[in-house]
Enzyme design. Structure first.
Site, PDB file in Angstrom:
ATOM      1  N   HIS A 154       5.645  -7.532 -12.008  1.00 35.38           N
ATOM      2  CA  HIS A 154       4.579  -6.966 -11.169  1.00 35.38           C
ATOM      3  C   HIS A 154       5.238  -5.835 -10.386  1.00 35.38           C
ATOM      4  CE1 HIS A 154       0.528  -7.345  -9.650  1.00 35.38           C
ATOM      5  NE2 HIS A 154       0.938  -7.416  -8.397  1.00 35.38           N
ATOM      6  N   LYS A 169      -7.242  -3.069  -9.087  1.00 36.39           N
ATOM      7  CA  LYS A 169      -6.394  -2.383  -8.102  1.00 36.39           C
ATOM      8  C   LYS A 169      -5.125  -1.969  -8.824  1.00 36.39           C
ATOM      9  CE  LYS A 169      -3.939  -4.159  -4.059  1.00 36.39           C
ATOM     10  NZ  LYS A 169      -4.144  -4.751  -2.734  1.00 36.39           N
ATOM     11  N   LYS A 189      -1.317  -0.350  -8.655  1.00 37.17           N
ATOM     12  CA  LYS A 189      -0.212  -0.154  -7.726  1.00 37.17           C
ATOM     13  C   LYS A 189       0.460   1.170  -8.047  1.00 37.17           C
ATOM     14  CE  LYS A 189      -0.110  -3.865  -5.207  1.00 37.17           C
ATOM     15  NZ  LYS A 189      -0.085  -3.815  -3.757  1.00 37.17           N
ATOM     16  N   ASP A 233      -3.404   1.096  -4.575  1.00 39.10           N
ATOM     17  CA  ASP A 233      -2.650   0.673  -3.395  1.00 39.10           C
ATOM     18  C   ASP A 233      -1.309   1.394  -3.430  1.00 39.10           C
ATOM     19  OD1 ASP A 233      -1.525  -0.551  -1.244  1.00 39.10           O
ATOM     20  OD2 ASP A 233      -1.724  -2.608  -2.002  1.00 39.10           O
ATOM     21  N   GLU A 247      -5.691   2.350  -0.721  1.00 40.61           N
ATOM     22  CA  GLU A 247      -5.163   1.372   0.228  1.00 40.61           C
ATOM     23  C   GLU A 247      -3.814   1.824   0.778  1.00 40.61           C
ATOM     24  OE1 GLU A 247      -5.315  -2.554  -1.408  1.00 40.61           O
ATOM     25  OE2 GLU A 247      -3.881  -3.379   0.014  1.00 40.61           O
ATOM     26  N   ASP A 266      -4.002  -1.928   5.175  1.00 47.21           N
ATOM     27  CA  ASP A 266      -3.439  -3.233   4.786  1.00 47.21           C
ATOM     28  C   ASP A 266      -2.240  -3.533   5.693  1.00 47.21           C
ATOM     29  OD1 ASP A 266      -2.450  -5.496   3.655  1.00 47.21           O
ATOM     30  OD2 ASP A 266      -1.872  -4.628   1.746  1.00 47.21           O
ATOM     31  N   LYS A 276      -6.124 -10.268   5.673  1.00 43.89           N
ATOM     32  CA  LYS A 276      -5.191 -11.226   5.077  1.00 43.89           C
ATOM     33  C   LYS A 276      -4.882 -12.304   6.092  1.00 43.89           C
ATOM     34  CE  LYS A 276      -2.919  -8.061   1.854  1.00 43.89           C
ATOM     35  NZ  LYS A 276      -1.653  -7.457   1.395  1.00 43.89           N
ATOM     36  N   GLU A 324      -9.367  -9.970  -3.519  1.00 43.65           N
ATOM     37  CA  GLU A 324      -8.354  -9.897  -4.583  1.00 43.65           C
ATOM     38  C   GLU A 324      -7.608 -11.237  -4.626  1.00 43.65           C
ATOM     39  OE1 GLU A 324      -5.827  -6.645  -3.307  1.00 43.65           O
ATOM     40  OE2 GLU A 324      -4.992  -7.832  -1.671  1.00 43.65           O
TER      41      GLU A 324
HETATM   42  C1  MUC Z   1      -0.746  -5.636  -1.293  1.00 40.99           C
HETATM   43  O1  MUC Z   1      -0.084  -4.765  -0.815  1.00 40.99           O
HETATM   44  O2  MUC Z   1      -1.948  -5.561  -1.160  1.00 40.99           O
HETATM   45  C2  MUC Z   1      -2.059  -7.572  -3.247  1.00 40.99           C
HETATM   46  C3  MUC Z   1      -2.354  -7.478  -4.562  1.00 40.99           C
HETATM   47  C4  MUC Z   1      -1.177  -7.145  -5.223  1.00 40.99           C
HETATM   48  O3  MUC Z   1      -1.022  -6.957  -6.426  1.00 40.99           O
HETATM   49  O4  MUC Z   1      -0.194  -7.023  -4.330  1.00 40.99           O
HETATM   50  C5  MUC Z   1      -0.643  -7.466  -3.089  1.00 40.99           C
HETATM   51  C6  MUC Z   1      -0.050  -6.775  -1.947  1.00 40.99           C
HETATM   52 MG    MG Z   2      -1.879  -3.647  -0.094  1.00 40.37          MG
END
Ligand code: MUC
Ligand code: MG
Length: 385
Positions: free
Chosen positions: A20, A166, A168, A197, A223, A248, A272, A326
């Site tokens: 990941h 989402k 990254k 994000d 994000e 976040d 969160k 999520e």
């Molecule tokens: C984050 O920064 O949001 C949430 C989903 C994911 O893949 O990582 C987290 C952390």
């Molecule tokens: Mg995040």
């Protein structure tokens, strides 16, 4: 007064189904701190404290969360009334600064016990109680490879498990990241929502460029593009761009929520429970957001089943949850630590309905993955769908 007799904490390490890849770390496993309490009537409560990538996401590590609970929270808990969760957490807040993830793990276990004692789900103990039984659930595409991410999106769309994605980003040059996102959005088209994000990895100029290009690529949400402390930049970016900015990492409880809402630093909050310090402060974050006209999203720290169930109970109490959630953490792991896995279907997660969190640990699997396990590891890993 209901005393707490036993408090046990341990770390469980579970491999992820694939690497990941986040801007600040690549995860190959997730480390989960489990808290298990028993009160003098024999009622058990379970909590989870989970962060991402050791110390790369925030100031608490799995080892530090365990140490904070064992050394500082446990002696206080032994003097408290387990039946009074708010009062117990207020006592803890007076003596212990920060450590929001450790506090969340303990508060979750207390709420689980309280719900079981009263015969109601945890969601009925928060705010005005439950307003929804099912939650829309996003999936994170973060294999690091565009073609593999598209394949993964097609697979989960086909399963009717997720239609919110989402992505990254933040590791590569802005234009390279946007090209990756745009290719995935083109493949998904109108079948799903694509969001990104950045995990704080852009400066303001990069964010300015990125948000403009992402808007043109039909992306719905950005994000935490910049550093969590740079609220002025968040406010300028929010004012300038049509694409909404979601806070976040900047949100560590109700005080941050108030300041960010007041300076219009974000149009959406990722709520969160871990970052907020528990379900009760997370509910306060959501209330501040709603009062300030900020949209809500149920965020995750990639918790396993316990923390995900706890987050689901919180999200079930929020009257408006325009951006969904999520809460997919358990699906990223090769194995579930729950005896009955949480139920994902039709793009949604079912909020457990039994007393407390409404979950049970799979004791064998937990024992097998405990970091402090001494026996040899011979175990068949079940493939996930
Ligand atoms: C984050 O920064 O949001 C949430 C989903 C994911 O893949 O990582 C987290 C952390
Ligand atoms: Mg995040």
């Amino acid at each position: 007064m209901v005393g707490i007799k036993e408090i046990d904490t341990f770390i469980v390490d579970i491999p992820t189904i694939r690497p990941h890849v986040l801007a600040m770390a690549t995860m190959h496993h997730q480390s989960i701190v489990v808290v298990r309490m028993r009160d003098e009537d024999g009622i058990e409560g379970i909590g989870e404290g989970t962060t991402i990538g050791g110390l790369s996401y925030g100031e608490e590590s799995p080892e530090g969360i365990k140490l904070a609970i064992d050394t500082y929270l446990t002696p206080l808990l032994k003097t408290c009334d387990a039946a009074r969760v708010g009062a117990t957490m207020a006592t803890i807040a007076k003596s212990i600064c920060g450590n929001h993830i450790a506090k969340c793990a303990v508060e979750t276990a207390l709420l689980d016990m309280a719900g079981k004692r009263l015969g109601v789900p945890v969601s009925e103990l928060i705010g005005g109680g439950r307003v929804r039984d099912r939650l829309p659930v996003a999936w994170t595409l973060a294999s690091g490879d565009t073609a593999r991410d598209i394949e993964e999106a097609e697979r989960v769309l086909g399963l009717r498990r997720h239609n919110i994605f989402k992505l990254k980003i933040g590791k590569r040059a802005v234009r390279d990241d946007v090209a990756h996102v745009a290719a995935i959005k083109r493949a998904i088209g109108d079948r799903g929502s694509v969001r990104v994000d950045v995990n704080q990895n852009w400066d303001e100029a990069q964010a300015d460029l990125g948000m403009r290009l992402l808007h043109d690529a039909d992306v719905d949400l950005v994000e935490q593009p910049v550093a969590r402390h740079d609220r002025a930049a968040m406010a300028r970016l929010s004012a300038k761009h049509v694409i909404p900015l979601m806070a976040d990492e900047a949100l560590r409880g109700p005080n941050d929520a108030f300041v960010i809402a007041a300076c219009a630093g974000a149009r959406v909050f990722a709520v969160k429970i871990a970052q907020s310090g528990g379900l009760l402060p997370a509910h306060a974050v959501a209330t501040i957001a709603q009062a300030g006209g900020v949209g809500l999203y149920g965020g995750t720290m990639l918790e396993a089943g316990v923390g995900t169930a706890a987050s689901a109970h919180l999200c079930a109490t929020l009257p408006s949850l325009a951006w969904g959630t999520e809460l997919f953490g358990p699906l990223l792991l090769t194995e579930d630590i729950l005896a009955e896995p949480l139920c994902y279907s039709d793009f949604e997660l079912e909020v457990p309905s039994g007393p407390g969190l409404g979950i049970l640990l799979d004791e064998d699997r937990v024992a097998f993955h405990r970091r402090d396990r001494v026996a040899p590891r011979i175990h068949a890993v079940v493939e996930r769908a």
